[in-house]
Design a protein around this motif. Structure first.
Motif, mmCIF file in Angstrom:
data_model
loop_
_atom_site.group_PDB
_atom_site.id
_atom_site.type_symbol
_atom_site.label_atom_id
_atom_site.label_comp_id
_atom_site.label_asym_id
_atom_site.label_seq_id
_atom_site.Cartn_x
_atom_site.Cartn_y
_atom_site.Cartn_z
ATOM 1 N N GLN A 122 -3.379 0.957 5.689
ATOM 2 C CA GLN A 122 -3.464 2.167 4.864
ATOM 3 C C GLN A 122 -2.081 2.604 4.391
ATOM 4 O O GLN A 122 -1.895 3.002 3.236
ATOM 5 N N ARG A 123 -1.105 2.503 5.271
ATOM 6 C CA ARG A 123 0.260 2.877 4.899
ATOM 7 C C ARG A 123 0.821 1.915 3.847
ATOM 8 O O ARG A 123 1.486 2.336 2.894
ATOM 9 N N ALA A 124 0.540 0.623 4.011
ATOM 10 C CA ALA A 124 0.995 -0.353 3.021
ATOM 11 C C ALA A 124 0.388 -0.079 1.653
ATOM 12 O O ALA A 124 1.031 -0.283 0.613
ATOM 13 N N LEU A 125 -0.858 0.405 1.652
ATOM 14 C CA LEU A 125 -1.573 0.646 0.397
ATOM 15 C C LEU A 125 -1.159 1.944 -0.277
ATOM 16 O O LEU A 125 -0.834 1.961 -1.479
ATOM 17 N N TRP A 126 -1.127 3.039 0.470
ATOM 18 C CA TRP A 126 -0.958 4.346 -0.161
ATOM 19 C C TRP A 126 0.456 4.920 -0.058
ATOM 20 O O TRP A 126 0.807 5.805 -0.825
ATOM 21 N N THR A 127 1.265 4.413 0.883
ATOM 22 C CA THR A 127 2.623 4.950 1.054
ATOM 23 C C THR A 127 3.674 3.952 0.583
ATOM 24 O O THR A 127 4.461 4.244 -0.327
ATOM 25 N N ASP A 128 3.685 2.768 1.191
ATOM 26 C CA ASP A 128 4.681 1.761 0.812
ATOM 27 C C ASP A 128 4.318 1.037 -0.472
ATOM 28 O O ASP A 128 5.184 0.448 -1.126
ATOM 29 N N ARG A 129 3.036 1.041 -0.812
ATOM 30 C CA ARG A 129 2.544 0.444 -2.058
ATOM 31 C C ARG A 129 2.867 -1.038 -2.199
ATOM 32 O O ARG A 129 3.082 -1.542 -3.297
ATOM 33 N N THR A 130 2.890 -1.729 -1.079
ATOM 34 C CA THR A 130 3.011 -3.187 -1.160
ATOM 35 C C THR A 130 1.657 -3.823 -1.462
ATOM 36 O O THR A 130 1.586 -4.998 -1.836
ATOM 37 N N LEU A 131 0.577 -3.057 -1.264
ATOM 38 C CA LEU A 131 -0.772 -3.492 -1.618
ATOM 39 C C LEU A 131 -1.319 -2.587 -2.703
ATOM 40 O O LEU A 131 -0.923 -1.416 -2.816
ATOM 41 N N VAL A 132 -2.255 -3.119 -3.489
ATOM 42 C CA VAL A 132 -2.932 -2.327 -4.512
ATOM 43 C C VAL A 132 -4.420 -2.617 -4.415
ATOM 44 O O VAL A 132 -4.844 -3.755 -4.214
#
Length: 421
Positions: free
Chosen positions: A97-107
């Motif tokens: 969730q953090r990668a998606l919505w905070t760090d934005r390494t995922l979309v």
């Protein structure tokens, strides 16, 4: 699209050398590349080299790239798919969730088959280029159109979506207002059949907009989904040229799911089979892929990629709904043999049941229900488990609890819950 067994036919490449790959070796190779392989007993207990310098967000993007995306129709399942493959044992759904919505390494966006996926943000140029090119091929080279919009109005809607979402997240209702404001009342006409309701006309172009890089998902507002512009994840990106993007996508697909046929690739992408066969033929003629014999069946791998693991496939894994391994690996009758085809597939379609995987083969189903911090996990094996396999299942149950940040209570018995719609 049906997942019934087939006899894949490879494009004809005269005098091509053919490597012979046993089925068990192909399974071991796929498990290894999907980060699902059980390490040899004498292997050192250490994380992969990549883990030494990358954080969870970067690791999640790397794994998503290797899998060619994680199916996110059920977002919690996609989070589990990625988290279970991260190095070490401390990863949780919260890291994804953090990668998606905070760090934005995922979309979160529309990927292969027009279904929702988690993709690496850095790969947006590849995916938008490849999916737009495939879209054009499916339309016989013509401009994109939908059942509710002609090509010209599709272009208008996509432009309006990109502009409206340039620096914000909007719910469907908010985006409808913004699109109507930019195009006209026709875009908001409720004519699109959906779930015993009527949706605004513009929504038929949602996947088109995603494939062109104008739309992706934003974080929910309460229980309502939002959309935003993926350029906020990767500023200034430009889609790859279509032929370049498609060639790279085939290479990545074969790396993760090969040996595979053009028909398997067509099913995985939702593309016409004839078009996929032509795509493979062109890559073979350029020497980018090569034919192999997969247990007596013609298939393809990336050129030179014929090395196989020394160890046989082994280990017990709990794969969530729509896991990439379940959905992408073929032939179905080998991945889901015998009773597994009846119990773990829904109308021949993979992914609608969470799967108990034993030595790389579907061997049962499972279901979990959460109550506070307690996770009630029921696993239904299709055959008796050995002592080692039962120990592996217990370890997987504990791992699932850690991923979901709860405590698991495991029951081995019948799963009474039906397939996911």
């Amino acid at each position: 699209m049906s997942d019934a067994p087939e006899n894949p036919v490879s494009p004809e490449i005269p005098d091509a050398p053919v490597a012979h790959i046993p089925w068990s070796a192909a399974v071991a190779r796929r498990l290894e590349r999907h980060a699902l392989a059980e390490p040899p007993a004498d292997a050192p207990a250490e994380a992969p080299a990549e883990a030494a310098t990358e954080g969870a967000a970067e690791a999640a993007a790397r794994v998503a790239a290797t899998l060619c995306g994680a199916h996110a129709q059920v977002l919690s399942a996609a989070e589990l798919s990625l988290a279970m493959r991260l190095p070490g044992t401390a990863a949780t759904r919260t890291d994804i969730q953090r990668a998606l919505w905070t760090d934005r390494t995922l979309v979160k966006t529309y990927g292969p088959r027009g279904t929702v996926h988690l993709l690496p943000s850095r790969d947006l140029p590849l995916w938008t280029g490849a999916l737009t090119a495939q879209q054009a091929a499916s339309a016989n080279g013509g401009a994109a159109a939908t059942d509710y919009l002609d090509a010209g109005r599709t272009d208008e809607v996509v432009a309006a979506i990109g502009d409206a979402l340039a620096d914000t997240e909007l719910t469907v209702d908010e985006l409808t207002e913004a699109i109507v404001e930019r195009t006209g009342a026709w875009a908001g006409e409720r004519v699109m059949d959906a779930f015993q309701d009527k949706w605004p006309r513009w929504r038929s172009a949602t996947a088109v907009a995603a494939h062109r890089g104008a739309l992706c998902f934003g974080p929910n507002k309460g229980r309502r989904i939002t959309y935003t512009n993926p350029h906020r994840w990767l500023p200034g990106f430009t889609p790859y040229e279509g032929d370049v993007a498609l060639a790279e996508l085939v290479r990545r697909y074969l790396h993760a799911y090969g040996p595979a046929s053009p028909q398997h690739f067509a099913r995985w992408t939702g593309a016409p089979r004839g078009w996929a066969a032509g795509l493979f033929r062109g890559l073979a003629e350029r020497g980018e892929i090569q034919p192999v014999d997969l247990a007596g069946t013609p298939a393809w791998v990336v050129a030179g990629d014929t090395a196989l693991p020394a160890e046989p496939p082994r280990g017990v894994r709990l794969l969530p709904y729509f896991d990439a391994y379940s959905v992408g690996c073929h032939p179905r009758d080998r991945v889901f043999p015998g009773r597994a085809a009846e119990r773990a597939l829904a109308g021949g379609q993979a992914g609608n049941f969470p799967v108990l995987l034993v030595d790389g083969t579907a061997a049962g189903v499972w279901h979990q229900r959460r109550s506070g911090r307690t996770i009630h996990l029921t696993v239904e094996p299709l055959a008796s488990l050995t002592t080692a396999q039962r120990a592996g299942l217990d370890a997987q149950a504990q791992r699932l609890g850690a991923l979901m940040e709860g405590t698991v209570r495991l029951t081995v018995g019948p799963v009474t819950v039906g397939p996911h719609a």
